[in-house]
Motif scaffolding. Structure first.
Motif, PDB file in Angstrom:
ATOM      1  N   ARG A  14      18.082 112.151  -3.966  1.00  0.00           N
ATOM      2  CA  ARG A  14      18.583 110.796  -3.741  1.00  0.00           C
ATOM      3  C   ARG A  14      18.499 110.441  -2.249  1.00  0.00           C
ATOM      4  O   ARG A  14      18.147 109.310  -1.886  1.00  0.00           O
ATOM      5  CB  ARG A  14      20.030 110.686  -4.245  1.00  0.00           C
ATOM      6  N   ALA A  15      18.800 111.410  -1.394  1.00  0.00           N
ATOM      7  CA  ALA A  15      18.666 111.186   0.045  1.00  0.00           C
ATOM      8  C   ALA A  15      17.207 110.952   0.427  1.00  0.00           C
ATOM      9  O   ALA A  15      16.903 110.105   1.288  1.00  0.00           O
ATOM     10  CB  ALA A  15      19.229 112.378   0.817  1.00  0.00           C
ATOM     11  N   ALA A  33      16.200 107.258  10.453  1.00  0.00           N
ATOM     12  CA  ALA A  33      16.901 107.027   9.188  1.00  0.00           C
ATOM     13  C   ALA A  33      17.652 108.246   8.687  1.00  0.00           C
ATOM     14  O   ALA A  33      18.455 108.139   7.752  1.00  0.00           O
ATOM     15  CB  ALA A  33      15.894 106.583   8.120  1.00  0.00           C
ATOM     16  N   MET A  34      17.423 109.406   9.291  1.00  0.00           N
ATOM     17  CA  MET A  34      17.969 110.652   8.756  1.00  0.00           C
ATOM     18  C   MET A  34      19.489 110.663   8.678  1.00  0.00           C
ATOM     19  O   MET A  34      20.072 111.036   7.650  1.00  0.00           O
ATOM     20  CB  MET A  34      17.486 111.837   9.599  1.00  0.00           C
ATOM     21  N   ALA A  39      23.843 111.381   5.000  1.00  0.00           N
ATOM     22  CA  ALA A  39      25.236 111.504   5.432  1.00  0.00           C
ATOM     23  C   ALA A  39      26.113 112.223   4.415  1.00  0.00           C
ATOM     24  O   ALA A  39      27.098 112.874   4.787  1.00  0.00           O
ATOM     25  CB  ALA A  39      25.812 110.120   5.738  1.00  0.00           C
ATOM     26  N   ASP A  40      25.778 112.122   3.116  1.00  0.00           N
ATOM     27  CA  ASP A  40      26.649 112.739   2.111  1.00  0.00           C
ATOM     28  C   ASP A  40      26.191 114.149   1.730  1.00  0.00           C
ATOM     29  O   ASP A  40      26.738 114.742   0.798  1.00  0.00           O
ATOM     30  CB  ASP A  40      26.730 111.863   0.862  1.00  0.00           C
ATOM     31  N   GLY A  48      17.371 119.274   5.234  1.00  0.00           N
ATOM     32  CA  GLY A  48      16.003 119.655   5.551  1.00  0.00           C
ATOM     33  C   GLY A  48      15.061 119.418   4.384  1.00  0.00           C
ATOM     34  O   GLY A  48      13.906 118.985   4.579  1.00  0.00           O
ATOM     35  N   PHE A  49      15.523 119.691   3.165  1.00  0.00           N
ATOM     36  CA  PHE A  49      14.669 119.492   2.000  1.00  0.00           C
ATOM     37  C   PHE A  49      14.426 118.005   1.749  1.00  0.00           C
ATOM     38  O   PHE A  49      13.311 117.600   1.395  1.00  0.00           O
ATOM     39  CB  PHE A  49      15.278 120.154   0.769  1.00  0.00           C
ATOM     40  N   ALA A  50      15.458 117.187   1.932  1.00  0.00           N
ATOM     41  CA  ALA A  50      15.273 115.739   1.785  1.00  0.00           C
ATOM     42  C   ALA A  50      14.224 115.236   2.774  1.00  0.00           C
ATOM     43  O   ALA A  50      13.353 114.422   2.426  1.00  0.00           O
ATOM     44  CB  ALA A  50      16.608 115.020   2.000  1.00  0.00           C
ATOM     45  N   HIS A  51      14.293 115.719   3.998  1.00  0.00           N
ATOM     46  CA  HIS A  51      13.307 115.335   5.014  1.00  0.00           C
ATOM     47  C   HIS A  51      11.919 115.817   4.603  1.00  0.00           C
ATOM     48  O   HIS A  51      10.927 115.083   4.734  1.00  0.00           O
ATOM     49  CB  HIS A  51      13.702 115.918   6.369  1.00  0.00           C
TER      50      HIS A  51
END
Length: 420
Positions: A14-15, A33-34, A39-40, A48-51
């Protein structure tokens, strides 16, 4: 926000969707935007995985969209949530090594109702067909056309290979220290330079705490290299993040760094403290700022589309639209003319951009025609092996430069001398 019925791993996806929305719909840089998008997330691994998901999606966006469009009766809108969800699921399954069942299970909660069935169906169709992503990835169509026209087929093909994998990390050394070079264990491609592999934890490398080096792509180090050492005064305009300021200060120049961002100058000051160097920091708009006295050297590190740093920041390929590039080129022309007023008679003016767009580099330099300034041609013997000046005496770094050693960012540098 994490939801009670989310499968494990869904919050990171979702991030990632928020990150992609921030870049592709709102036009924000990925790094900017990170903080908001993640933030949650409590764990650094999840952030790191979202990035990683977002960055890999941006590297492969044209190919992901081509796959999605091949399995739908009509193309979905570019900003449709099902398209975002499919991009995230497919990039995991086809590029990041996530098992297909986990990739889709953690993405389906991102959409509701009919779109959820659409995402599940399209994903299943592509996986059953055995579709793959091309290697290397394709550039966005408009970018590929521009760069092929400007730099030729070989450079455009090199750009595809360059975006396919993370770029190595370059370090600029405070002094030319053979013992430190050997201790760092990387490849030295120029004086005061070491290259280490992508993913290296730089804070753990020898000399970090002691301030003996800083991170800076080798191409970004070239403008200050073309100024060299000196004991006079130097001004860097639009200075942050500050690698060139650190080069000038450690090369002996009494340096003033100008930038509009107080926070970015604050980080530069922290880095200057870490390496034990000094510079005067001024928070100001470089387009209107006037120094108390002219300088021996003025370096304009001009705001630009930043398309030259696409290997590390793939989002620039999707953010730098023609209108944005044109507007930035206009700003650069104004900044260069204003920067010229800060140069002492006999002094040096250097204009640099980390862009691969000729309208931001060559065209600005050619149009700069103040009567008391002349091009001071870059010489081949001033440059590290693998770089070369062009016929006009400018320096253009295109994709494919240093390819066998890991490549270099796209860059343009022009140098002018004011009449004494």
């Amino acid at each position: 926000m994490t939801r009670p019925d989310d499968p494990p791993g869904t919050p990171a996806r979702r991030a990632a969707m928020r990150l992609l929305d921030a870049v592709l719909r709102k036009g924000l840089p990925l790094e900017a935007a990170m903080a908001s998008a993640t933030a949650d997330l409590d764990r650094g691994d999840d952030r790191g995985f979202a990035h990683a998901i977002a960055a890999e999606t941006l590297r492969r966006l044209p190919d992901l969209d081509a796959l999605i469009d091949s399995a739908t009766p009509k193309p979905m809108p570019e900003d449709a949530k099902p398209r975002f969800a499919l991009r995230i699921a497919l990039v995991q399954a086809l590029a990041l090594g996530t098992p297909a069942h986990a990739a889709i299970a953690t993405v389906l909660p991102l959409v509701d109702g009919g779109p959820r069935r659409l995402v599940h169906g399209v994903f299943g169709t592509l996986i059953r067909r055995g579709d793959r992503l091309p290697d290397p990835p394709h550039l966005p169509v408009a970018v590929g056309i521009r760069w092929t026209r400007a730099w030729g087929d070989a450079a455009a093909d090199a750009a595809r290979h360059g975006i396919a994998q993370p770029a190595p990390i370059d370090l600029t050394l405070k002094t030319d220290d053979p013992a430190l070079i050997a201790e760092l264990g990387g490849a030295s491609l120029a004086p005061r330079h070491v290259r280490v592999p992508a993913g290296t934890a730089v804070e753990d490398l020898p000399g970090y705490a002691e301030g003996r080096w800083w991170v800076q792509d080798i191409a970004a180090s070239l403008p200050a290299r073309l100024i060299g050492a000196g004991t006079g005064t130097a001004i860097e305009l639009c200075a942050a993040p500050g690698g060139k300021t650190m080069q000038l200060a450690t090369a002996g120049w009494s340096t003033t760094a100008i930038d509009l961002s107080r926070s970015r100058l604050g980080r530069l000051m922290e880095n200057m403290d870490r390496i034990g160097a000094k510079a005067t920091m001024v928070v100001a708009n470089a387009a209107v700022w006037i120094p108390d006295a002219a300088a021996d050297v003025v370096l304009l590190d001009a705001p630009c589309s930043a398309t030259g740093i696409f290997r590390r920041h793939p989002e620039v390929l999707h953010r730098a639209r023609p209108r944005v590039i044109k507007e930035l080129a206009g700003q650069q022309a104004h900044l260069l003319a204003h920067a010229a007023t800060m140069v002492k008679p006999g002094g040096l003016l250097v204009y640099a951009v980390c862009s691969l767009e000729p309208v931001e580099g060559e065209e600005i330099a050619r149009a700069f025609d103040l009567p008391d300034f002349a091009v001071e041609a870059v010489r081949a013997d001033e440059l590290p092996t693998g770089f070369a000046p062009d016929a006009e005496g400018f320096l253009r770094v295109v994709p494919g430069t240093l390819a066998e050693a890991g490549g270099a960012d796209g860059f343009f540098v022009a140098r002018f001398r004011r009449a004494a």
